[in-house]
Design a protein around this motif. Structure first.
Motif: not given
Length: 415
Positions: A299-301, A315-316, A372-378, A391-392
Motif C-alpha cells: 500500500e505504501r513504499f 507485492d510480497v 502488525r497493527p492487525d491481522s491483515t496489515r504488516l 513499507i506498508a
C-alpha cells in the motif's frame, strides 16, 4: 567386417559414456581409481576441445545442466575415440570371425545401466520427490514470464498422481530389465518411457537433452538383437521363434548372480532413496519463526531518496515456510521470473526480520523492524541500501484456482 566395426565402435563409445568404473565412486578404494579416471578423461576432453572440437574457448563443466559446453565436448571426444579405436581394433584383430560373446556382455552392461537410471528416477517420481508443486510465489508469477523448463516442471509437479504414474512406468521398465526373460519387454517399456522424457527435454528446453537422448537410444539398442522377431510379430504377422535358451548355470552361479542383482538394486535404487529421505528428514524445518503466510499488496513504499520503479516493491508473498518473494526486479534479491526471492530469519523479541538471498547465508542483506497493527496489515521499517524505507503491506484474499486442484467427472462446458 562392417558388423565387427559397428560392435567395436559401440563397445568403445558406450564404455566411455556409461563409465561403469564411476558407478561405485562412493566406495573409498574404488573412488580413488574413479577419481583418477575422471581426471584423465577431463584432461583428454579439454585437450581435444583445444585442438579439434572448439566447442567453446572455456568449457563450462556439467552442473545442474547436463548440456553444458563440456558435455558437448565430452560427446565429441567419445565419438572420435570410438571411431579411431574401432578402426584400430578391427585392423589388429582381423582373424576373429565375430564378437558374439562380447556383444552379449555389452548388452548386459547396457541393460543394467538403463535399469539403474529407470529405477533411480522411477522411485523418486513414485514418491513425488522430483518435481515440486507450484508455490504461492510461482502462482503469483505471470504465466508468460516462466521459462519452458519451469513451466514443464510445474506441469508435472502440480499433479502428484501423474508424477507417481510416470514414476511407476519408469520403475516397471527398470524391474523388467533386471531379468533376461523379461528384458525385451523391459526395453520396449523403457523405449516408450524415455522417448516421452526425451521429447519433453527437447520441446521444453530442459537441459538434460544429451542424457535423455542416450537413454532412449540405449533402450532401442537393447531391442536391435530382437529386431527380426519383433518385426515378424508386430508387422509381418509371421511365426516368431523364441529366444535361444542359454544353458542352465550351476546353482552356485545362480546364487551368485541373484546376490549381485540384489546388491545392484540396493545400491542404485533403494540406497539413493533412503539417503534422500534421510537428508530431507534431517533438514531443519523452516516453519519455526514464521512471520506470515499469504499474498500482501504494497500500500505504501516510502523512501528518503527517489527510487526507480525497478527497485520498488509492488507485492510480497510469504510462503508457508520462512521464504518468500517480492514483486520487483531489484537484483539485491535473488531474481527469478521478475520476482525477487528471499529467505528470512525472525527475531520476535526485537520485532525484526532479517532478509537473505538464501537460507544458508550467514549475513542478511538487510534487516527491517516489523509491526502488525492487525491481522491483515504488516508494516516494515528500516534501511535498504543505506536508504530508509517504510513499507506498508495489506494481506489480500488472492484466489488462485490452480491451487484448488480441481477435478470434474462431469463438465458441462470447456474450461
Amino acid at each position: 567386417m562392417w558388423r565387427k566395426w559397428l560392435f567395436c565402435f559401440s563397445c568403445i563409445y558406450l564404455l566411455l559414456f556409461i563409465s561403469p568404473l564411476t558407478w561405485l565412486g562412493s566406495v573409498p578404494e574404488v573412488g580413488i581409481v574413479a577419481g583418477m579416471y575422471g581426471a584423465a578423461e577431463s584432461w583428454l576432453v579439454e585437450l581435444g576441445n583445444r585442438y579439434l572440437f572448439h566447442v567453446k574457448d572455456v568449457l563450462v563443466p556439467t552442473n545442474g545442466s547436463g548440456d553444458t559446453s563440456y558435455g558437448y565436448a565430452q560427446l565429441c571426444f567419445c565419438g572420435l575415440a570410438a571411431v579411431v579405436g574401432a578402426c584400430l581394433w578391427v585392423l589388429l584383430d582381423r582373424r576373429r570371425a565375430h564378437y558374439a560373446r562380447g556383444y552379449y556382455w555389452l548388452l548386459v552392461l547396457v541393460r543394467y545401466f538403463v535399469a539403474m537410471n529407470a529405477l533411480g528416477y522411477g522411485l523418486i517420481k513414485l514418491f513425488a520427490l522430483q518435481m515440486v508443486a507450484p508455490s504461492l510465489s510461482a502462482l503469483a508469477t505471470p504465466l508468460g514470464d516462466l521459462l519452458p523448463m519451469r513451466f514443464s516442471w510445474y506441469f508435472i509437479g502440480y499433479s502428484t498422481p501423474y508424477q507417481m504414474f510416470s514414476g511407476a512406468a519408469e520403475l516397471t521398465a527398470g524391474v523388467l530389465l533386471l531379468w533376461r526373460r523379461t528384458s525385451t519387454l523391459g526395453a520396449l517399456v523403457a523405449a516408450g518411457v524415455f522417448l516421452n522424457v526425451m521429447m519433453l527435454n527437447l520441446c521444453y528446453d530442459i537441459p538434460v537433452k544429451i542424457f535423455s537422448i542416450h537413454l532412449f537410444a540405449l533402450s532401442v539398442f537393447l531391442l536391435l538383437g530382437d529386431a527380426g522377431r519383433l518385426l515378424n510379430f508386430f508387422v509381418f504377422n509371421r511365426p516368431t521363434p523364441p529366444t535361444p535358451v542359454l544353458p542352465a548355470l550351476p546353482w552356485r552361479w545362480r546364487v551368485a548372480r541373484l546376490t549381485l542383482k540384489t546388491i545392484f538394486i540396493a545400491l542404485f535404487a533403494l540406497l539413493p532413496l533412503y539417503q534422500f529421505w534421510q537428508q530431507k528428514a534431517s533438514a531443519p524445518t523452516l516453519t519455526k519463526g514464521r512471520l506470515a503466510t499469504g499474498f500482501f499488496e504494497v500500500e505504501r513504499f516510502e523512501t528518503a531518496a527517489p527510487l526507480p520503479d525497478s527497485l520498488r516493491w509492488h507485492d510480497v508473498v510469504f510462503e508457508a515456510n520462512t521464504t518468500g518473494s517480492v514483486g520487483t526486479t531489484d537484483t539485491l534479491l535473488r531474481q527469478r521470473y521478475r520476482r525477487g526471492y528471499f529467505a528470512y530469519t525472525l527475531d520476535s523479541t526485537q520485532s525484526t526480520i532479517a532478509f537473505k538471498k538464501i537460507a544458508a547465508d550467514s549475513l542478511p542483506l538487510f534487516t527491517l523492524r516489523y509491526a502488525r497493527p492487525d491481522s491483515t496489515r504488516l508494516v516494515l521499517r528500516g534501511t535498504i541500501r543505506h536508504d530508509s524505507v517504510l513499507i506498508a503491506l495489506r494481506r489480500q484474499p488472492r484466489h488462485f484456482q490452480l491451487a484448488e486442484r480441481q477435478f470434474h467427472w462431469l463438465s458441462e462446458a470447456n474450461r
